[in-house]
Scaffold this motif. Structure first.
Motif, PDB file in Angstrom:
ATOM      1  N   PRO A  64      36.117  21.741  37.789  1.00 51.80           N
ATOM      2  CA  PRO A  64      37.485  21.728  38.331  1.00 51.80           C
ATOM      3  C   PRO A  64      38.252  23.007  38.019  1.00 51.80           C
ATOM      4  O   PRO A  64      38.990  23.512  38.866  1.00 51.80           O
ATOM      5  N   MET A  65      38.081  23.537  36.802  1.00 52.52           N
ATOM      6  CA  MET A  65      38.791  24.759  36.441  1.00 52.52           C
ATOM      7  C   MET A  65      38.336  25.923  37.316  1.00 52.52           C
ATOM      8  O   MET A  65      39.148  26.672  37.873  1.00 52.52           O
ATOM      9  N   TRP A  66      37.013  26.094  37.474  1.00 56.83           N
ATOM     10  CA  TRP A  66      36.505  27.217  38.266  1.00 56.83           C
ATOM     11  C   TRP A  66      36.774  27.036  39.753  1.00 56.83           C
ATOM     12  O   TRP A  66      36.885  28.014  40.501  1.00 56.83           O
ATOM     13  N   ARG A  67      36.897  25.768  40.176  1.00 59.89           N
ATOM     14  CA  ARG A  67      37.275  25.546  41.569  1.00 59.89           C
ATOM     15  C   ARG A  67      38.700  26.037  41.802  1.00 59.89           C
ATOM     16  O   ARG A  67      39.003  26.633  42.843  1.00 59.89           O
ATOM     17  N   GLN A  68      39.571  25.824  40.842  1.00 58.54           N
ATOM     18  CA  GLN A  68      40.931  26.326  40.961  1.00 58.54           C
ATOM     19  C   GLN A  68      40.967  27.849  40.877  1.00 58.54           C
ATOM     20  O   GLN A  68      41.697  28.506  41.622  1.00 58.54           O
ATOM     21  N   VAL A  69      40.162  28.420  39.984  1.00 59.13           N
ATOM     22  CA  VAL A  69      40.131  29.886  39.850  1.00 59.13           C
ATOM     23  C   VAL A  69      39.660  30.535  41.142  1.00 59.13           C
ATOM     24  O   VAL A  69      40.246  31.499  41.639  1.00 59.13           O
ATOM     25  N   SER A  70      38.560  29.998  41.717  1.00 68.28           N
ATOM     26  CA  SER A  70      38.024  30.574  42.950  1.00 68.28           C
ATOM     27  C   SER A  70      38.934  30.310  44.139  1.00 68.28           C
ATOM     28  O   SER A  70      38.841  30.998  45.155  1.00 68.28           O
ATOM     29  N   GLY A  71      39.808  29.306  44.032  1.00 60.72           N
ATOM     30  CA  GLY A  71      40.734  29.013  45.114  1.00 60.72           C
ATOM     31  C   GLY A  71      42.013  29.814  45.050  1.00 60.72           C
ATOM     32  O   GLY A  71      42.888  29.641  45.882  1.00 60.72           O
ATOM     33  N   ALA A  93      48.071  39.186  37.535  1.00 65.51           N
ATOM     34  CA  ALA A  93      47.397  39.076  36.245  1.00 65.51           C
ATOM     35  C   ALA A  93      46.850  37.675  36.003  1.00 65.51           C
ATOM     36  O   ALA A  93      45.849  37.500  35.307  1.00 65.51           O
ATOM     37  N   GLY A  94      47.471  36.660  36.579  1.00 62.25           N
ATOM     38  CA  GLY A  94      47.001  35.295  36.390  1.00 62.25           C
ATOM     39  C   GLY A  94      45.961  34.853  37.394  1.00 62.25           C
ATOM     40  O   GLY A  94      45.524  33.708  37.344  1.00 62.25           O
ATOM     41  N   ASN A  95      45.547  35.729  38.309  1.00 61.73           N
ATOM     42  CA  ASN A  95      44.565  35.387  39.338  1.00 61.73           C
ATOM     43  C   ASN A  95      43.273  36.149  39.087  1.00 61.73           C
ATOM     44  O   ASN A  95      43.220  37.370  39.242  1.00 61.73           O
ATOM     45  N   LEU A  96      42.222  35.419  38.697  1.00 60.22           N
ATOM     46  CA  LEU A  96      40.931  36.061  38.480  1.00 60.22           C
ATOM     47  C   LEU A  96      40.218  36.336  39.795  1.00 60.22           C
ATOM     48  O   LEU A  96      39.608  37.385  39.979  1.00 60.22           O
ATOM     49  N   ILE A  97      40.278  35.387  40.719  1.00 57.34           N
ATOM     50  CA  ILE A  97      39.606  35.511  42.006  1.00 57.34           C
ATOM     51  C   ILE A  97      40.642  35.293  43.104  1.00 57.34           C
ATOM     52  O   ILE A  97      41.475  34.397  43.010  1.00 57.34           O
ATOM     53  N   GLN A  98      40.583  36.134  44.144  1.00 50.03           N
ATOM     54  CA  GLN A  98      41.553  36.022  45.220  1.00 50.03           C
ATOM     55  C   GLN A  98      41.320  34.767  46.050  1.00 50.03           C
ATOM     56  O   GLN A  98      40.233  34.179  46.038  1.00 50.03           O
ATOM     57  N   ARG A  99      42.344  34.399  46.793  1.00 51.75           N
ATOM     58  CA  ARG A  99      42.273  33.219  47.658  1.00 51.75           C
ATOM     59  C   ARG A  99      41.284  33.462  48.796  1.00 51.75           C
ATOM     60  O   ARG A  99      40.904  34.586  49.084  1.00 51.75           O
ATOM     61  N   PHE A 100      40.902  32.402  49.480  1.00 50.99           N
ATOM     62  CA  PHE A 100      39.962  32.481  50.588  1.00 50.99           C
ATOM     63  C   PHE A 100      40.692  32.933  51.856  1.00 50.99           C
ATOM     64  O   PHE A 100      41.762  32.421  52.190  1.00 50.99           O
ATOM     65  N   VAL A 101      40.109  33.900  52.540  1.00 48.37           N
ATOM     66  CA  VAL A 101      40.647  34.395  53.802  1.00 48.37           C
ATOM     67  C   VAL A 101      39.476  34.689  54.734  1.00 48.37           C
ATOM     68  O   VAL A 101      38.311  34.612  54.337  1.00 48.37           O
ATOM     69  N   GLN A 102      39.791  35.052  55.962  1.00 47.04           N
ATOM     70  CA  GLN A 102      38.775  35.507  56.906  1.00 47.04           C
ATOM     71  C   GLN A 102      39.338  36.707  57.657  1.00 47.04           C
ATOM     72  O   GLN A 102      40.130  36.557  58.584  1.00 47.04           O
ATOM     73  N   TYR A 103      38.919  37.900  57.219  1.00 46.10           N
ATOM     74  CA  TYR A 103      39.320  39.116  57.916  1.00 46.10           C
ATOM     75  C   TYR A 103      38.490  39.262  59.191  1.00 46.10           C
ATOM     76  O   TYR A 103      37.407  38.672  59.303  1.00 46.10           O
ATOM     77  N   PRO A 104      38.951  40.027  60.167  1.00 44.36           N
ATOM     78  CA  PRO A 104      38.137  40.250  61.373  1.00 44.36           C
ATOM     79  C   PRO A 104      36.773  40.833  61.017  1.00 44.36           C
ATOM     80  O   PRO A 104      36.676  41.897  60.415  1.00 44.36           O
ATOM     81  N   HIS A 134      33.158  36.549  56.902  1.00 43.72           N
ATOM     82  CA  HIS A 134      33.092  35.103  56.768  1.00 43.72           C
ATOM     83  C   HIS A 134      34.346  34.598  56.072  1.00 43.72           C
ATOM     84  O   HIS A 134      35.130  35.383  55.535  1.00 43.72           O
ATOM     85  N   TYR A 135      34.513  33.274  56.072  1.00 45.19           N
ATOM     86  CA  TYR A 135      35.618  32.669  55.330  1.00 45.19           C
ATOM     87  C   TYR A 135      35.211  32.610  53.864  1.00 45.19           C
ATOM     88  O   TYR A 135      34.404  31.768  53.449  1.00 45.19           O
ATOM     89  N   THR A 136      35.746  33.528  53.093  1.00 42.11           N
ATOM     90  CA  THR A 136      35.378  33.629  51.680  1.00 42.11           C
ATOM     91  C   THR A 136      36.559  34.237  50.932  1.00 42.11           C
ATOM     92  O   THR A 136      37.630  34.458  51.516  1.00 42.11           O
ATOM     93  N   ASN A 137      36.395  34.480  49.626  1.00 44.97           N
ATOM     94  CA  ASN A 137      37.511  35.061  48.896  1.00 44.97           C
ATOM     95  C   ASN A 137      37.801  36.458  49.424  1.00 44.97           C
ATOM     96  O   ASN A 137      36.928  37.142  49.955  1.00 44.97           O
ATOM     97  N   ALA A 138      39.047  36.897  49.281  1.00 45.14           N
ATOM     98  CA  ALA A 138      39.515  38.116  49.947  1.00 45.14           C
ATOM     99  C   ALA A 138      38.727  39.344  49.525  1.00 45.14           C
ATOM    100  O   ALA A 138      38.486  40.244  50.343  1.00 45.14           O
ATOM    101  N   GLY A 139      38.332  39.411  48.253  1.00 45.72           N
ATOM    102  CA  GLY A 139      37.563  40.567  47.811  1.00 45.72           C
ATOM    103  C   GLY A 139      36.214  40.668  48.506  1.00 45.72           C
ATOM    104  O   GLY A 139      35.802  41.747  48.948  1.00 45.72           O
ATOM    105  N   GLU A 140      35.529  39.547  48.634  1.00 42.44           N
ATOM    106  CA  GLU A 140      34.237  39.538  49.312  1.00 42.44           C
ATOM    107  C   GLU A 140      34.419  39.769  50.813  1.00 42.44           C
ATOM    108  O   GLU A 140      33.603  40.450  51.448  1.00 42.44           O
TER     109      GLU A 140
END
Length: 401
Positions: free
Chosen positions: A81-88, A104-115, A118-124
């Motif tokens: 549950p904790m890592w699901r929140q972090v990845s979300g 600073a409180g966000n380890l992993i960015q939220r999920f997006v889909q750039y042109p 894929h639908y994944t975290n913003a960094g990926e």
């Protein structure tokens, strides 16, 4: 001597006693084996296969909504549950102020889909757009542009004059205009070369130079890129205000575009004013539109624009805009450079020295020459060029030479 003998005798007696103690008595019954110590449960959480853990977390119908504390009671050590929140993209606690470290409180960015991602975290998602689209297709765009220009040069050749030069000179660019153009062109070339090395250098320079030398080169060019960028901003603004009046669209531009500027099929070059429709496209599409996107996104990446928080997501979007606009601008400017150097005889000399021959003006920009001949535009616009030797002989209406 007596003390030494006494010590030897004592050692011998002790040795015999130890030997007798270790020799088993054949009449004695064999001793029962010692009982193994009872197994003690290991302290803490033992590592195990998550699929073998019982009870399963899914036994609870609401298991996907369990908090980390609830999951610990069902499966100790499972922090899903904790890592699901972090990845979300859930923001955790941070002692750093939001004004200085907004993420600073966000380890992993939220999920997006750039042109193109894929639908994944913003960094990926940003990485997918850069590596799968911008880099390969950007390189293909530059390669195809260079290849097309090379084919055009070797099949069409440079555009020359049909008539003989008269020796009468017309000032096409003033010293201020040439200084503005060359300063902007120099900044653009430096930025283009450094940007190409940073974007594509690992494919063609890294294998040749090695990691250490390429790393130093990339660092130096990145620093040069950041310092030359503001110079490009200033000179681009000067370019816009210096040449915007001569690049204003007119109805004659449609004729020029309809005939492709006379570059294809052996058509005669359509008449144009001081700048033809192709040059105006470079000005409005390349310098003004794409240049504005490149400048705005570049200043944002350098964190020089006030009023922004500069989060990772905003920087990623700015980078994608900067990269795409820059590659399109480079492809457009490559065509401009070709026409201004190899593609048209006399064009480079005009920007270098400022003057063109009367015949050159007649054939390439007849409407501009007609305005000069009619006295609407002076043949020599700068004070340095206004001497009788330079202007004499230019045909002006009512005063033939």
């Amino acid at each position: 001597m007596r003390k030494v003998l006494n010590a030897l005798a004592m050692v011998a007696v002790l040795g015999c006693g130890i030997a007798n103690a270790q020799t088993p008595d054949p009449s004695a019954a064999p001793a029962a084996p010692a009982a193994a110590p009872a197994a003690q449960p290991a302290a803490g959480i033992r590592s195990q296969n998550i699929f073998d853990v019982r009870p399963e977390a899914s036994a609870d119908p609401n298991f996907l909504n369990q908090t980390n504390g609830e999951r610990q009671r069902v499966q100790p050590g499972n922090n899903a549950p904790m890592w699901r929140q972090v990845s979300g993209g859930v923001t955790g606690f941070s002692s750093l102020p939001a004004s200085e470290a907004p993420e600073a409180g966000n380890l992993i960015q939220r999920f997006v889909q750039y042109p193109g991602s894929h639908y994944t975290n913003a960094g990926e998602a940003w990485r997918q757009v850069r590596n799968n689209w911008i880099i390969p297709y950007g390189a293909a765009l530059l390669f195809v542009t260079l290849l097309a220009l090379a084919i055009f040069y070797f099949t069409r050749g440079p555009i020359g004059l049909h008539g003989q030069e008269t020796g009468r000179k017309i000032e096409r660019f003033t010293p201020f205009e040439r200084a503005t153009h060359w300063s902007n062109a120099t900044a653009f070339v430096v930025l283009a070369i450094s940007g190409i090395v940073m974007a594509f250098g690992k494919f063609f320079l890294l294998p040749v130079l090695g990691g250490a030398l390429f790393g130093y080169l990339a660092y130096v060019l990145k620093t040069v890129h950041n310092f030359v960028g503001p110079l490009f901003v200033v000179t681009t603004i000067f370019m816009i205000f210096t040449f915007i009046r001569s690049n204003w669209p007119s109805k004659d531009d449609l004729t020029w575009l309809r005939h492709g500027g006379g570059l294809f099929g052996g058509d005669k070059e359509p008449p144009s004013h001081r700048f033809n429709a192709g040059e105006k496209l470079v000005f409005w599409g390349g310098v003004l539109f794409l240049g504005s996107l490149v400048i705005g996104s570049g200043l944002f990446l350098d964190k020089l624009l006030p009023g922004f928080v500069y989060t990772r997501g905003e920087m990623q979007i700015a980078h994608m805009i900067h990269a795409v606009a820059t590659l399109c601008m480079m492809a457009l400017i490559l065509g401009h450079i070709y026409i201004g150097t190899l593609g048209m005889k006399g064009a480079y000399k005009a920007m270098r020295e400022g003057n063109v021959d009367e015949t050159w003006a007649k054939e390439h920009h007849p409407l501009w020459y007609d305005d000069i001949a009619a006295g609407k535009i002076p043949a020599q616009r700068s004070a340095q060029a206004r001497d009788p030797a330079a202007v004499q002989g230019v045909r002006v209406e009512g005063n033939p030479s």
